[in-house]
Each structure stands twice: as structure tokens, then as C-alpha cells.
Motif scaffolding. Structure first.
Motif, PDB file in Angstrom:
ATOM      1  N   UNK A 109      25.659  76.523  39.924  1.00  0.00           N
ATOM      2  CA  UNK A 109      27.083  76.603  39.594  1.00  0.00           C
ATOM      3  C   UNK A 109      27.457  75.645  38.471  1.00  0.00           C
ATOM      4  N   UNK A 110      26.831  74.474  38.494  1.00  0.00           N
ATOM      5  CA  UNK A 110      27.123  73.487  37.446  1.00  0.00           C
ATOM      6  C   UNK A 110      26.515  73.935  36.116  1.00  0.00           C
ATOM      7  N   UNK A 135      28.717  76.271  34.378  1.00  0.00           N
ATOM      8  CA  UNK A 135      29.792  75.617  33.626  1.00  0.00           C
ATOM      9  C   UNK A 135      29.304  75.327  32.212  1.00  0.00           C
ATOM     10  N   UNK A 167      30.606  77.088  28.465  1.00  0.00           N
ATOM     11  CA  UNK A 167      30.994  76.339  27.267  1.00  0.00           C
ATOM     12  C   UNK A 167      29.936  76.468  26.178  1.00  0.00           C
ATOM     13  N   UNK A 207      23.580  67.138  28.587  1.00  0.00           N
ATOM     14  CA  UNK A 207      24.899  66.992  29.189  1.00  0.00           C
ATOM     15  C   UNK A 207      24.960  67.468  30.631  1.00  0.00           C
ATOM     16  N   UNK A 246      22.007  64.242  33.617  1.00  0.00           N
ATOM     17  CA  UNK A 246      22.828  63.547  34.608  1.00  0.00           C
ATOM     18  C   UNK A 246      22.648  64.103  36.019  1.00  0.00           C
ATOM     19  N   UNK A 267      24.766  53.784  36.172  1.00  0.00           N
ATOM     20  CA  UNK A 267      24.669  55.188  35.797  1.00  0.00           C
ATOM     21  C   UNK A 267      24.984  56.117  36.964  1.00  0.00           C
ATOM     22  N   UNK A 298      29.170  57.426  39.897  1.00  0.00           N
ATOM     23  CA  UNK A 298      29.955  58.611  40.202  1.00  0.00           C
ATOM     24  C   UNK A 298      29.553  59.276  41.504  1.00  0.00           C
ATOM     25  N   UNK A 299      28.406  58.868  42.054  1.00  0.00           N
ATOM     26  CA  UNK A 299      27.863  59.589  43.200  1.00  0.00           C
ATOM     27  C   UNK A 299      28.785  59.560  44.398  1.00  0.00           C
ATOM     28  N   UNK A 300      28.832  60.697  45.042  1.00  0.00           N
ATOM     29  CA  UNK A 300      29.686  60.837  46.216  1.00  0.00           C
ATOM     30  C   UNK A 300      28.779  60.894  47.430  1.00  0.00           C
ATOM     31  N   UNK A 350      36.438  79.189  38.395  1.00  0.00           N
ATOM     32  CA  UNK A 350      35.775  79.729  39.578  1.00  0.00           C
ATOM     33  C   UNK A 350      36.565  79.383  40.836  1.00  0.00           C
ATOM     34  N   UNK A 403      35.543  77.475  43.190  1.00  0.00           N
ATOM     35  CA  UNK A 403      35.449  76.024  43.357  1.00  0.00           C
ATOM     36  C   UNK A 403      35.721  75.388  42.000  1.00  0.00           C
ATOM     37  N   UNK A 416      34.162  73.141  40.372  1.00  0.00           N
ATOM     38  CA  UNK A 416      32.945  72.944  39.574  1.00  0.00           C
ATOM     39  C   UNK A 416      33.119  71.872  38.507  1.00  0.00           C
ATOM     40  N   UNK A 417      33.730  70.759  38.879  1.00  0.00           N
ATOM     41  CA  UNK A 417      33.813  69.640  37.950  1.00  0.00           C
ATOM     42  C   UNK A 417      32.454  68.962  37.897  1.00  0.00           C
ATOM     43  N   UNK A 418      32.147  68.343  36.774  1.00  0.00           N
ATOM     44  CA  UNK A 418      30.891  67.613  36.671  1.00  0.00           C
ATOM     45  C   UNK A 418      31.100  66.244  37.303  1.00  0.00           C
ATOM     46  N   UNK A 419      30.380  65.966  38.390  1.00  0.00           N
ATOM     47  CA  UNK A 419      30.697  64.759  39.166  1.00  0.00           C
ATOM     48  C   UNK A 419      30.434  63.471  38.412  1.00  0.00           C
ATOM     49  N   UNK A 420      29.624  63.526  37.333  1.00  0.00           N
ATOM     50  CA  UNK A 420      29.290  62.283  36.628  1.00  0.00           C
ATOM     51  C   UNK A 420      30.253  62.009  35.485  1.00  0.00           C
ATOM     52  N   UNK A 466      37.788  67.286  28.705  1.00  0.00           N
ATOM     53  CA  UNK A 466      37.355  67.359  27.313  1.00  0.00           C
ATOM     54  C   UNK A 466      35.974  67.957  27.131  1.00  0.00           C
ATOM     55  N   UNK A 467      35.384  68.463  28.212  1.00  0.00           N
ATOM     56  CA  UNK A 467      33.984  68.908  28.141  1.00  0.00           C
ATOM     57  C   UNK A 467      33.757  69.971  27.074  1.00  0.00           C
ATOM     58  N   UNK A 468      34.707  70.880  26.936  1.00  0.00           N
ATOM     59  CA  UNK A 468      34.522  71.972  25.976  1.00  0.00           C
ATOM     60  C   UNK A 468      34.958  71.622  24.563  1.00  0.00           C
ATOM     61  N   UNK A 496      33.616  69.114  22.614  1.00  0.00           N
ATOM     62  CA  UNK A 496      32.716  68.102  22.065  1.00  0.00           C
ATOM     63  C   UNK A 496      32.592  68.199  20.552  1.00  0.00           C
ATOM     64  N   UNK A 520      37.089  59.514  39.273  1.00  0.00           N
ATOM     65  CA  UNK A 520      35.938  60.401  39.422  1.00  0.00           C
ATOM     66  C   UNK A 520      36.397  61.660  40.141  1.00  0.00           C
ATOM     67  N   UNK A 570      35.231  63.016  42.654  1.00  0.00           N
ATOM     68  CA  UNK A 570      35.183  62.885  44.114  1.00  0.00           C
ATOM     69  C   UNK A 570      36.445  62.246  44.662  1.00  0.00           C
ATOM     70  N   UNK A 619      40.622  72.135  32.098  1.00  0.00           N
ATOM     71  CA  UNK A 619      39.371  72.186  31.342  1.00  0.00           C
ATOM     72  C   UNK A 619      39.177  73.554  30.690  1.00  0.00           C
ATOM     73  N   UNK A 620      39.526  74.609  31.437  1.00  0.00           N
ATOM     74  CA  UNK A 620      39.333  75.947  30.886  1.00  0.00           C
ATOM     75  C   UNK A 620      40.366  76.239  29.801  1.00  0.00           C
TER      76      UNK A 620
END
Ligand code: ATP
Ligand code: MG
Lengths: 281, 259
Positions: free
Chosen positions: A172-173, A176, A180, A190, A194, A268, A271-273, B77, B79, B81-85, B93-95, B97, B124, B126, B140-141
Motif C-alpha cells: 500500500x505504501x 503511494x 506520485x 524515498x 525508510x 532515524x 517516527x516508529x509507532x 484510498x 486508509x 496511507x501516510x508515510x510514517x517516517x 509535500x510528498x508530491x 519534490x 508524526x 502516528x 496530500x492528494x
């Protein structure tokens, strides 16, 4: 006036509690971990001191400590430590580079995985110590064969960790990234990097642990210096205190290097959950 | 104009998920797609997004064939689907760059303010609630300003109150640049509140069953009798779409005449 008094009075117990719990977190938590070994050591020290045991086969902590001091004073300890550290560093470095590259290739390209992975898995099934005679024949009994053995030990967990991490990146990620329209390298930089980082750090730590394990094996197979040599020497000359001294230093070095990896990578991974049993730390 | 021409999809495992789906969607229209589970709604949306390729037929936007993700098309979607990091701001701003840092930062700040999350820029993912996370996903979209935005049950994981809030929010955001919205939903209310046109699909294989023009002025009043009437038409069509005895050719308007 009464109001303020009342509110401060109300707030106070809370404030005190949080301050003291803060202090508790800062100092007492690490202490908690030392409690058990410290108690055991003190108990043994007392047992020998009271004459319940002569402590010849299991020397008390004070005698182990004295041995360490003695080895330090003669400069011997430093030589052994640097030799062993160098071996671990070289083997860990080689094993990590090879494991990361092959793991990444196998994880990313299905073709490479089908080509390489069966062979790697078959090799993994061989107990690594079984390579020792061959390595000695091929590479001689000096540094090269030792570093090679350590590298082999480090290679497998790193390889498996990297490949597994890439294979389990959430589709799913990745989608994304696709929506893009990331190019291949951008997708790797990217999204994939990570995403695999947490598992990679774990793989490195497992690899390092094995590196420490294999350095002992390597130094058992004929070495004139190194902490493993201290172990063998202690056994042959009947010096249990020296063995325990070497073991203690192994423990300290292993723990410290592991902690260094954790320290370097922690920023680094903020961010982890993740599930952290026992509360935030 | 988004033109879907006889779009069909058969998965490698032989499931015939979508058959001859044809629709013309003019720029700026809001279309809701509704239908029973497994009738190919997600399949259709993923094909339009270029994430999966249709087996037959063509998808064209302004006469460009779509068979890979396209800059004019964004997708949200079920969910977030955010990038957790990445922080919330970096996710939005992901799109972007390719933009210079300053321009990107400004766009992100605007988008954050637009979805009411300026105070969460550095958080974050989370640390967000489900609704907040989905708002970030919407932002984001939308920041790359797509001409077509696809939404696959974007609010279905949220409680009724948050859902309404986000529906209103989505309409607000839509009004800024008026992209085409294609919204898959299970919620008839949501379809009628948002859409200009509701497409009802039927399963096995997934295909278009009925088309209902909503034709209500905005902002819409969920309590008005007209709103209720449209809702009832959609519900009836939905019921009939799941009834195997109803032939495919049942014209949409006989459905409308029921009440
Ligand atoms: N990747 C896949 N491989 C094989 N079959 C699939 C795949 N994805 C979906 N299908 C099948 O295609 C059909 C349509 O699925 P789809 O996900 O498009 O339904 P949907 O209308 O989105 O349903 P829901 O409302 O439950 O989300 C289903 O029968 C499903 O089992
Ligand atoms: Mg679906």
C-alpha cells in the motif's frame, strides 16, 4: 488569596509526584537492570569472604577485578582488546556490506532471488564453524581466516534481514509512491529505504551479536593475542579469574557496540509507532 | 474530460471483475459510484489511477491514454496511507519534490491551513486521529492540483460525525480548483450529498447498472424532501442491481419512476 492558596495546594501533590517520577525515570530505570547481577556478585563476594567457599574455581568479583587491573597495568589488556575489536570490526564490516548488497539485490529483483537465494539458504544450513578448516587451508592461520569466519557469521542475518525487510514492505505504501510517479531510484530512496530501516537496524544488531560470537571461535583456532586468546590461556594455565575477566570485557564490549548502533540509528527511527512494554522510554 | 470506453478487467486468477464499463465524465463533475461488495468499484478506480491496467477498453483523459499513474490524476484510498517516517507537513509535500523548497513550504502551509491542521505540521502520522490522518491524505492528494481525484471509500472507516465533517470539507476543497471527483462509496447519503451523478454498479461481472442525476442545488439540505427522494431512487436502483432477476437492460429512468 484563599483561591490561589487552594489551587497551589491542589496542584502541589501532583507536581511533586511528576517531578519525583521524572527523577525515578532518569536514574532508577537503568539501576533496575543492574540490580540482579549486582546482588548475585555481592552475594558471591560475601560467600567467599565469609569462607563458605574458597573461590578457587569461581573467583569472587574482587579477584576478577584485580586481574583486570593487573592486565591493564601491564598494557596487555589494551593490546588484546584492540586486536579483538579490529577483528570484529573488519569481519562485521565485510559481512554487513556483502549481506546488505546481496540481500538488497535478492529482495528487489525476483530473478536474482530465484537465482541466489536457494544457494545462500543452503550455505546457511552449514554450521559456520564447519568452515574453519577450509578457511585455514585457504587463507592461512592468521588474520584473514579469522576475519573471514566472522564475516560469514555476520553475513547471514544481515542478508536475511535485508531481503525479508524488502519483501515485506507494505504494498500500500509502495502504491503511494507509484501514484506520485516516483522513478526507480526515487522509489528506493524515498519509500523502500525508510521502510526497511527498522528491520535493517535489527539485522545489524543480530549480525553484530554473531560477530562477537564468532570472534571467540576464530580466536580459539590459534591466536597469540585477543580476548579469545586470554580465555584459552586462562584455561591452559588454570587461571579462572583471567577467564572471567575476559568474559566480563566481552560482555562490556558487546553491550557497548550494540548500544552504539542503537544510539546512532535512534534519531532515524523516531517516527516508529512501536509497542514499548513498560511505557515510553 | 475523462472518457471510459468499454473498460474491462479480468484478473490473472480468472476473476472477471469488470465488464464494458463506459462513462463520460466532464471536467469538474462529481461522480459517485455505488454498488454491492465485489462489483468492481475498486478495480475500476485502480485502472483509472493507472495502478492496474485494464484488460480491455480504454481510459482517456483529455485524449491521453492512461495506463500508468498520471500527473493529472490523484487518488485517496480507504486508509490514509501516510508515510510514517515523514512529518505531517512532509507527507503533504510528498508530491511536490520538484518544486523549490520555498515554494513547496508555502504550498504545504496553505494546504495545512486549508484542512485545519496547521498546528500538526511537525507531528508524526502516528500522533493523528483517523479523521485527521485522512484529512492529511486529502491534502496530500490535492496539493499537486490534479484534474481528476479518485476516492475509494475515503471516509468509510470514520464515525458518522467525522464523516459528515470531512464530506463538507471535501466540498470546500473541491470548490477551490474544481477537479473532477470520482468517489466510491457504500453510503447512499454520502453519494447524494456530494455527487452530481450517481453511477450504480452490479456484480458478477461488475458493470454499470444505472445512472442517476442528482440535480440538487448546493449546499444540499440533508433533511429536504427532494434530497430524500433522490436517496430513495438510488436505494431502489441499488436494490434492483443486487436482484439477479432484473435484466441488465432495465433503463435507469424506470428505476426513477418507482416513487
Ligand atoms: N488483486 C486481485 N486479484 C484477483 N481478484 C481480485 C483482485 N482484486 C479484486 N479481485 C476480485 O475482483 C472482484 C471485484 O473486486 P473489487 O475490489 O473491485 O470490488 P469492490 O467493488 O471494490 O468491492 P468492495 O465494495 O467490497 O470494496 C471481486 O470479486 C474480487 O474478488
Ligand atoms: Mg473496494
Amino acid at each position: 488569596m484563599t483561591m490561589t492558596l487552594e489551587t497551589t495546594a491542589l496542584e502541589r501533590p501532583d507536581a511533586i509526584k511528576s517531578a519525583s517520577s521524572n527523577r525515578w525515570q532518569r536514574f532508577a530505570r537503568p539501576l533496575l537492570g543492574i540490580l540482579v547481577p549486582l546482588t548475585l556478585a555481592l552475594a558471591w563476594e560475601a560467600a567467599v569472604w565469609l569462607g563458605w567457599s574458597n573461590g578457587r574455581l569461581v573467583p569472587p568479583p574482587s579477584r576478577v577485578f584485580a586481574t583486570i587491573m593487573e592486565l591493564t597495568r601491564s598494557g596487555e589488556l589494551w593490546r588484546h582488546i584492540t586486536t579483538t575489536l579490529w577483528r570484529v570490526a573488519a569481519g562485521f564490516g565485510l559481512g554487513t556490506v556483502a549481506g546488505t548488497l546481496l540481500g538488497a539485490v535478492s529482495g528487489y529483483w525476483g530473478i536474482a532471488r530465484r537465482l541466489l537465494d536457494p544457494t545462500v539458504q543452503a550455505l546457511r544450513a552449514i554450521p559456520s564453524i564447519a568452515w574453519v578448516p577450509l578457511f585455514i587451508l585457504w587463507l592461512g592461520i592468521f588474520e584473514t581466516s579469522k576475519v573471514a569466519l566472522i564475516a560469514v557469521g555476520v553475513f547471514f542475518p544481515v542478508y536475511l534481514g535485508v531481503m525479508g525487510a524488502i519483501l515485506s514492505v507494505d504494498r500500500k505504501i509502495v502504491e503511494v509512491g507509484r501514484t506520485f510517479r516516483l522513478s526507480g531510484p526515487a522509489m528506493i530512496r524515498r519509500i523502500l529505504l525508510p521502510a526497511v530501516l527498522p528491520a535493517y537496524v535489527v539485522a545489524l544488531r543480530v549480525g553484530l551479536g554473531l560477530g562477537w560470537m564468532f570472534v571467540v571461535a576464530a580466536e580459539f583456532m590459534g591466536a597469540s593475542e585477543g580476548l579469545g586468546y586470554l580465555l584459552i590461556d586462562g584455561q591452559q594455565l588454570g587461571k579462572p579469574a583471567q577467564i572471567l575477566a575476559a568474559i566480563t570485557i566481552f560482555a562490556l564490549l558487546g553491550k557497548t557496540t550494540d548500544w552504539l548502533i542503537e544510539l546512532v540509528t535512534a534519531p532515524l527511527l523516531r517516527w516508529q509507532d512501536a509497542f514499548r512494554p513498560g511505557g515510553e522510554s | 474530460m475523462l472518457a471510459l470506453d468499454k473498460v474491462g478487467k479480468t484478473y490473472p486468477n480468472g476473476v472477471h471483475a469488470l465488464e464494458r464499463f463506459t462513462a463520460q465524465i466532464p471536467q469538474g463533475e462529481i461522480v459517485a459510484i455505488i454498488g454491492g461488495s465485489g462489483c468492481g468499484k475498486s478495480t475500476l478506480l485502480r485502472a483509472v489511477a493507472g495502478l492496474d491496467r485494464a484488460s480491455t477498453g480504454s481510459i482517456r483523459i483529455d485524449n491521453i491514454d492512461i495506463n500508468a499513474p498520471h500527473e493529472k490524476i490523484g487518488i485517496i484510498f480507504q486508509e490514509p496511507r501516510l508515510l510514517p517516517w515523514l512529518s505531517v507537513a512532509d507527507n503533504i509535500g510528498f508530491g511536490l519534490s520538484e518544486l523549490p523548497v520555498a515554494a513547496r513550504r508555502e504550498k504545504v502551509a496553505q494546504a495545512l491551513a486549508r484542512v485545519g491542521l496547521s498546528d500538526k505540521a511537525k507531528a508524526w502520522p502516528r500522533e493523528l486521529s483517523g479523521g485527521q490522518a485522512q484529512r492529511v491524505a486529502i491534502a496530500r492528494a490535492l496539493v499537486p492540483q490534479p484534474e481528476v481525484l479518485l476516492l475509494d471509500e475515503p471516509f468509510s472507516a470514520l464515525d458518522a460525525f467525522t464523516r459528515r465533517d470531512l464530506q463538507d470539507h471535501l466540498l470546500d476543497l473541491w470548490a477551490d480548483t474544481r477537479p473532477t471527483l470520482i468517489l466510491v462509496t457504500h453510503d447512499v447519503d454520502e453519494a447524494v450529498v456530494l455527487a452530481d451523478r450517481v453511477l450504480v454498479m452490479r456484480p458478477r461481472p461488475g458493470r454499470l447498472f444505472a445512472e442517476i442525476d442528482v440535480g440538487l442545488a448546493r449546499p444540499r439540505d440533508r433533511a429536504s424532501p427532494l434530497f430524500d427522494a433522490v436517496k430513495r431512487r438510488v436505494l431502489t436502483a441499488l436494490d434492483r442491481s443486487l436482484d439477479r432477476d432484473v435484466p441488465d437492460s432495465a433503463p435507469a429512468e424506470t428505476v426513477g419512476a418507482w416513487w
